[in-house]
Write a protein that holds these residues in place. Sequence first.
Motif, PDB file in Angstrom:
ATOM      1  N   CYS A   1      33.832  56.547  63.221  1.00  0.00           N
ATOM      2  CA  CYS A   1      32.468  57.065  63.073  1.00  0.00           C
ATOM      3  C   CYS A   1      31.893  57.475  64.423  1.00  0.00           C
ATOM      4  O   CYS A   1      31.263  58.532  64.542  1.00  0.00           O
ATOM      5  CB  CYS A   1      31.576  55.997  62.438  1.00  0.00           C
ATOM      6  N   LEU A   2      32.094  56.650  65.418  1.00  0.00           N
ATOM      7  CA  LEU A   2      31.564  56.930  66.748  1.00  0.00           C
ATOM      8  C   LEU A   2      32.231  58.172  67.349  1.00  0.00           C
ATOM      9  O   LEU A   2      31.559  59.014  67.947  1.00  0.00           O
ATOM     10  CB  LEU A   2      31.755  55.710  67.650  1.00  0.00           C
ATOM     11  N   SER A   3      33.523  58.295  67.166  1.00  0.00           N
ATOM     12  CA  SER A   3      34.237  59.478  67.660  1.00  0.00           C
ATOM     13  C   SER A   3      33.680  60.747  67.026  1.00  0.00           C
ATOM     14  O   SER A   3      33.470  61.757  67.709  1.00  0.00           O
ATOM     15  CB  SER A   3      35.736  59.376  67.352  1.00  0.00           C
TER      16      SER A   3
ATOM     17  N   SER B   1      31.870  49.757  74.272  1.00  0.00           N
ATOM     18  CA  SER B   1      30.665  50.488  73.868  1.00  0.00           C
ATOM     19  C   SER B   1      30.107  49.951  72.555  1.00  0.00           C
ATOM     20  O   SER B   1      28.889  49.750  72.425  1.00  0.00           O
ATOM     21  CB  SER B   1      30.968  51.980  73.714  1.00  0.00           C
ATOM     22  N   ILE B   2      30.979  49.727  71.601  1.00  0.00           N
ATOM     23  CA  ILE B   2      30.539  49.206  70.307  1.00  0.00           C
ATOM     24  C   ILE B   2      29.889  47.841  70.481  1.00  0.00           C
ATOM     25  O   ILE B   2      28.822  47.566  69.921  1.00  0.00           O
ATOM     26  CB  ILE B   2      31.726  49.149  69.322  1.00  0.00           C
TER      27      ILE B   2
ATOM     28  N   PHE C   1      35.894  52.190  74.017  1.00  0.00           N
ATOM     29  CA  PHE C   1      35.174  52.260  72.744  1.00  0.00           C
ATOM     30  C   PHE C   1      34.801  50.854  72.262  1.00  0.00           C
ATOM     31  O   PHE C   1      33.692  50.637  71.779  1.00  0.00           O
ATOM     32  CB  PHE C   1      36.002  52.970  71.668  1.00  0.00           C
TER      33      PHE C   1
ATOM     34  N   PHE D   1      22.286  49.238  63.864  1.00  0.00           N
ATOM     35  CA  PHE D   1      23.723  49.209  64.176  1.00  0.00           C
ATOM     36  C   PHE D   1      24.284  47.801  64.037  1.00  0.00           C
ATOM     37  O   PHE D   1      25.358  47.609  63.466  1.00  0.00           O
ATOM     38  CB  PHE D   1      23.972  49.741  65.597  1.00  0.00           C
TER      39      PHE D   1
ATOM     40  N   TYR E   1      27.372  46.696  61.670  1.00  0.00           N
ATOM     41  CA  TYR E   1      28.540  46.085  62.310  1.00  0.00           C
ATOM     42  C   TYR E   1      28.864  44.750  61.633  1.00  0.00           C
ATOM     43  O   TYR E   1      30.014  44.490  61.276  1.00  0.00           O
ATOM     44  CB  TYR E   1      28.238  45.886  63.800  1.00  0.00           C
TER      45      TYR E   1
ATOM     46  N   PRO F   1      23.986  62.257  70.456  1.00  0.00           N
ATOM     47  CA  PRO F   1      24.647  61.743  69.256  1.00  0.00           C
ATOM     48  C   PRO F   1      23.608  61.363  68.187  1.00  0.00           C
ATOM     49  O   PRO F   1      22.538  60.855  68.502  1.00  0.00           O
ATOM     50  CB  PRO F   1      25.390  60.503  69.755  1.00  0.00           C
TER      51      PRO F   1
ATOM     52  N   LEU G   1      25.689  58.249  62.385  1.00  0.00           N
ATOM     53  CA  LEU G   1      26.606  57.157  62.721  1.00  0.00           C
ATOM     54  C   LEU G   1      26.419  55.988  61.759  1.00  0.00           C
ATOM     55  O   LEU G   1      27.395  55.461  61.201  1.00  0.00           O
ATOM     56  CB  LEU G   1      26.373  56.705  64.166  1.00  0.00           C
TER      57      LEU G   1
ATOM     58  N   MET H   1      26.510  48.272  71.908  1.00  0.00           N
ATOM     59  CA  MET H   1      25.601  48.791  70.893  1.00  0.00           C
ATOM     60  C   MET H   1      25.138  47.674  69.961  1.00  0.00           C
ATOM     61  O   MET H   1      23.983  47.661  69.529  1.00  0.00           O
ATOM     62  CB  MET H   1      26.285  49.921  70.118  1.00  0.00           C
TER      63      MET H   1
END
Length: 142
Positions: free
Chosen positions: A113-115, A76-77, A73, A89, A93, A128, A133, A80
């Motif tokens: 939030c991503l989950s 991935s973040i 995760f 995003f 962030y 998604p 998100l 992103m």
Amino acid sequence: MYSNDRRQMRQPFLDAWKKQREGLPMTALELKISEVIGQHPEYHELMSDPERALEKDWLPENGETNPFLHLGFHLSIREMVEIDQPPGFRQKYQDLCRKTGDLLRAEHLIMECLSEALWRAQRDGTEPDGTALLRCMADIVS
């Protein structure tokens, strides 16, 4: 890096951590992986025990967090953020990082939030929802 074979999915984390500890040359992805692992000392012992790491199950119903999922995760973040996907995003962030004063704390909040976005997409059989998100992230900043 996607596969249904859990050993195959976990191996890059173990390889990157081993290379980092041994001072061996690493790819750009391995550098990113080893940085994230380095920021999680609670996982260092596990990453140094490949057989245990490859075989263990972490069950949410037992209150356990899968360290590979958690580290994934983070990766991935960060990806992103780099590509600003969904658009906006990166700014959300950065807002969260400023609010928390801690990159990891901000990423842990974003994980929630991503989950949620991924769970809804899986449940509904859709992509998604990037807007949802970003809305979730904005709610945390507020």
